[in-house]
Design a protein around this motif. Structure first.
Motif, mmCIF file in Angstrom:
data_model
loop_
_atom_site.group_PDB
_atom_site.id
_atom_site.type_symbol
_atom_site.label_atom_id
_atom_site.label_comp_id
_atom_site.label_asym_id
_atom_site.label_seq_id
_atom_site.Cartn_x
_atom_site.Cartn_y
_atom_site.Cartn_z
ATOM 1 N N VAL A 233 0.844 -1.208 0.000
ATOM 2 C CA VAL A 233 0.000 0.000 0.000
ATOM 3 C C VAL A 233 0.875 1.253 0.000
ATOM 4 O O VAL A 233 0.604 2.214 -0.730
ATOM 5 N N SER A 234 1.947 1.246 0.808
ATOM 6 C CA SER A 234 2.843 2.413 0.852
ATOM 7 C C SER A 234 3.524 2.625 -0.497
ATOM 8 O O SER A 234 3.747 3.769 -0.910
ATOM 9 N N GLU A 235 3.834 1.536 -1.212
ATOM 10 C CA GLU A 235 4.436 1.663 -2.551
ATOM 11 C C GLU A 235 3.481 2.373 -3.502
ATOM 12 O O GLU A 235 3.885 3.264 -4.251
ATOM 13 N N MET A 236 2.201 1.995 -3.464
ATOM 14 C CA MET A 236 1.201 2.621 -4.338
ATOM 15 C C MET A 236 1.093 4.119 -4.062
ATOM 16 O O MET A 236 1.092 4.936 -4.983
ATOM 17 N N ILE A 237 1.012 4.472 -2.780
ATOM 18 C CA ILE A 237 0.815 5.879 -2.390
ATOM 19 C C ILE A 237 2.022 6.723 -2.788
ATOM 20 O O ILE A 237 1.880 7.799 -3.385
ATOM 21 N N ILE A 238 3.235 6.241 -2.452
ATOM 22 C CA ILE A 238 4.450 7.006 -2.754
ATOM 23 C C ILE A 238 4.639 7.152 -4.256
ATOM 24 O O ILE A 238 5.023 8.217 -4.743
ATOM 25 N N ASN A 239 4.352 6.096 -5.019
ATOM 26 C CA ASN A 239 4.478 6.174 -6.477
ATOM 27 C C ASN A 239 3.554 7.245 -7.045
ATOM 28 O O ASN A 239 3.963 8.060 -7.887
ATOM 29 N N PHE A 240 2.298 7.258 -6.571
ATOM 30 C CA PHE A 240 1.322 8.228 -7.075
ATOM 31 C C PHE A 240 1.724 9.655 -6.708
ATOM 32 O O PHE A 240 1.728 10.549 -7.558
ATOM 33 N N VAL A 241 2.081 9.857 -5.443
ATOM 34 C CA VAL A 241 2.430 11.209 -4.965
ATOM 35 C C VAL A 241 3.703 11.710 -5.640
ATOM 36 O O VAL A 241 3.765 12.854 -6.112
ATOM 37 N N ALA A 242 4.752 10.860 -5.704
ATOM 38 C CA ALA A 242 6.025 11.263 -6.306
ATOM 39 C C ALA A 242 5.841 11.598 -7.787
ATOM 40 O O ALA A 242 6.347 12.614 -8.277
ATOM 41 N N SER A 243 5.102 10.746 -8.507
ATOM 42 C CA SER A 243 4.855 10.983 -9.941
ATOM 43 C C SER A 243 4.070 12.271 -10.144
ATOM 44 O O SER A 243 4.358 13.053 -11.059
ATOM 45 N N LEU A 244 3.090 12.508 -9.274
ATOM 46 C CA LEU A 244 2.255 13.715 -9.362
ATOM 47 C C LEU A 244 3.104 14.974 -9.181
ATOM 48 O O LEU A 244 2.978 15.938 -9.947
ATOM 49 N N ILE A 245 3.971 14.969 -8.184
ATOM 50 C CA ILE A 245 4.838 16.127 -7.913
ATOM 51 C C ILE A 245 5.802 16.371 -9.076
ATOM 52 O O ILE A 245 5.979 17.506 -9.544
ATOM 53 N N PHE A 250 7.442 19.906 -11.324
ATOM 54 C CA PHE A 250 8.707 19.992 -12.061
ATOM 55 C C PHE A 250 8.564 19.817 -13.574
ATOM 56 O O PHE A 250 9.539 19.989 -14.307
ATOM 57 N N LYS A 251 7.347 19.451 -14.035
ATOM 58 C CA LYS A 251 7.060 19.328 -15.474
ATOM 59 C C LYS A 251 8.065 18.415 -16.191
ATOM 60 O O LYS A 251 8.583 18.736 -17.251
ATOM 61 N N LEU A 252 8.328 17.256 -15.622
ATOM 62 C CA LEU A 252 9.367 16.367 -16.163
ATOM 63 C C LEU A 252 8.842 15.348 -17.176
ATOM 64 O O LEU A 252 9.628 14.604 -17.763
ATOM 65 N N GLY A 253 7.537 15.257 -17.346
ATOM 66 C CA GLY A 253 6.976 14.349 -18.345
ATOM 67 C C GLY A 253 7.336 12.892 -18.087
ATOM 68 O O GLY A 253 7.221 12.393 -16.971
ATOM 69 N N ILE A 254 7.793 12.207 -19.154
ATOM 70 C CA ILE A 254 8.141 10.781 -19.047
ATOM 71 C C ILE A 254 9.216 10.562 -17.985
ATOM 72 O O ILE A 254 9.165 9.597 -17.219
ATOM 73 N N THR A 255 10.188 11.474 -17.920
ATOM 74 C CA THR A 255 11.266 11.365 -16.919
ATOM 75 C C THR A 255 10.682 11.334 -15.513
ATOM 76 O O THR A 255 11.107 10.539 -14.665
ATOM 77 N N GLY A 256 9.698 12.182 -15.245
ATOM 78 C CA GLY A 256 9.059 12.242 -13.933
ATOM 79 C C GLY A 256 8.325 10.963 -13.584
ATOM 80 O O GLY A 256 8.393 10.491 -12.432
ATOM 81 N N ILE A 257 7.636 10.387 -14.573
ATOM 82 C CA ILE A 257 6.890 9.138 -14.340
ATOM 83 C C ILE A 257 7.843 8.004 -13.962
ATOM 84 O O ILE A 257 7.599 7.246 -13.009
ATOM 85 N N ILE A 258 8.955 7.889 -14.699
ATOM 86 C CA ILE A 258 9.908 6.805 -14.431
ATOM 87 C C ILE A 258 10.590 7.030 -13.086
ATOM 88 O O ILE A 258 10.767 6.089 -12.301
ATOM 89 N N LEU A 259 10.968 8.277 -12.800
ATOM 90 C CA LEU A 259 11.600 8.584 -11.513
ATOM 91 C C LEU A 259 10.651 8.293 -10.347
ATOM 92 O O LEU A 259 11.074 7.813 -9.295
ATOM 93 N N GLY A 260 9.362 8.577 -10.531
ATOM 94 C CA GLY A 260 8.367 8.294 -9.496
ATOM 95 C C GLY A 260 8.316 6.810 -9.156
ATOM 96 O O GLY A 260 8.258 6.422 -7.985
#
Length: 276
Positions: A233-245, A250-260
């Motif tokens: 559950v914590s993995e799901m939440i952190i992935n969503f929040v990190a990707s969203l930020i 930061f407007k990182l696009g694909i880079t942001g999704i992968i980093l999340g």
């Protein structure tokens, strides 16, 4: 039952035959009726029909007695419920972590970015599925070995298999880093190639996600899934929040999704899986 008896090949053959029959039905449906509903019905019923044939095979070959009066103890029931729920949460977590990426990309960038990302994840998913099939085939043998040998021997087996996993993963990420561009150009064309940085990050994300593959098998075999609920559950939440930020701020696009995805893996299950 077939998996525990190390006869998963029976399921694979049945699934293969049913899948080919259903695909043939889909082709006929598209050519003759051009009806998307009928096409979808064939797709949905593939697993349903497979399960019917598997049930028939199991009932005929294992002579199961469904009228036994013996019952599980309350402790055994609770153990099973806990592990089943833990396994379910683990599977759902994996689907959500990978599935929400495209949704977030389409919401904060555009459909073109989603398409570019999807092309590369199609390649990595193929490699991941091949690896999963290999380790799934080993799960029954691992369980049999564990109950038949000492803890020291079980450790040796684990480290040998983990080295094999490590070796395969390294070959895979080298392929993703240095060959995926050529595959995409050959398959779709040069305009569908993403940057070298994103390709490298995608390879790292693939590495961190799939290095845990053997751990999943051992967690299932040892009945440790009950400890994975909170972590998943914590993995799901952190992935969503990190990707969203990373997308929104930061407007990182694909880079942001992968980093999340990388952040969520390293901060949660990346260390929690080995601990369990």
């Amino acid at each position: 039952l077939l998996l525990a008896d190390q006869k998963n090949r029976i399921f694979s053959w049945i699934y293969l035959i049913v899948s080919y029959a259903m695909i043939s039905g889909q082709i006929i449906t598209v050519k003759l009726f051009r009806n998307p509903i009928l096409y979808a019905v064939f797709y949905v019923f593939t697993n349903f029909v497979t399960n019917i044939f598997v049930s028939i095979y199991v009932n005929r070959n294992y002579k199961l007695n469904y009228h036994v009066n013996d019952k599980l103890s309350e402790i055994e029931k609770e153990e099973m419920k806990s592990n089943i729920f833990g396994n379910m949460v683990m599977r759902i977590s994996g689907v959500i972590v990978t599935g929400t990426d495209s949704m977030l990309l389409s919401a904060f960038t555009n459909v073109i970015q989603v398409g570019l990302y999807a092309n590369y994840t199609t390649l990595t998913n193929v490699i991941s599925k091949i690896m999963t099939q290999g380790f799934n085939a080993l799960t029954g043998s691992i369980g049999n070995y564990i109950v038949s040998n000492t803890n020291d021997k079980n450790k040796v087996l684990f480290f040998n298999l983990q080295f094999l996993n490590f070796y395969v993963l390294n070959v895979a990420i080298l392929g993703i880093c240095f060959a995926s561009k050529d595959v995409i150009i050959l398959w779709l064309g040069e305009k569908y190639v993403i940057s070298s940085l994103n390709t490298l990050l995608l390879a790292l994300s693939f590495y961190f996600m799939n290095y845990r593959m053997l751990g999943w098998s051992y967690i299932s075999v040892y009945g440790l899934s009950k400890y994975m609920k909170l972590f998943s559950v914590s993995e799901m939440i952190i992935n969503f929040v990190a990707s969203l930020i990373l997308l929104e701020v930061f407007k990182l696009g694909i880079t942001g999704i992968i980093l999340g995805t990388i952040f969520s893996t390293l901060l949660t299950v990346g260390w929690q899986d080995p601990y369990v």
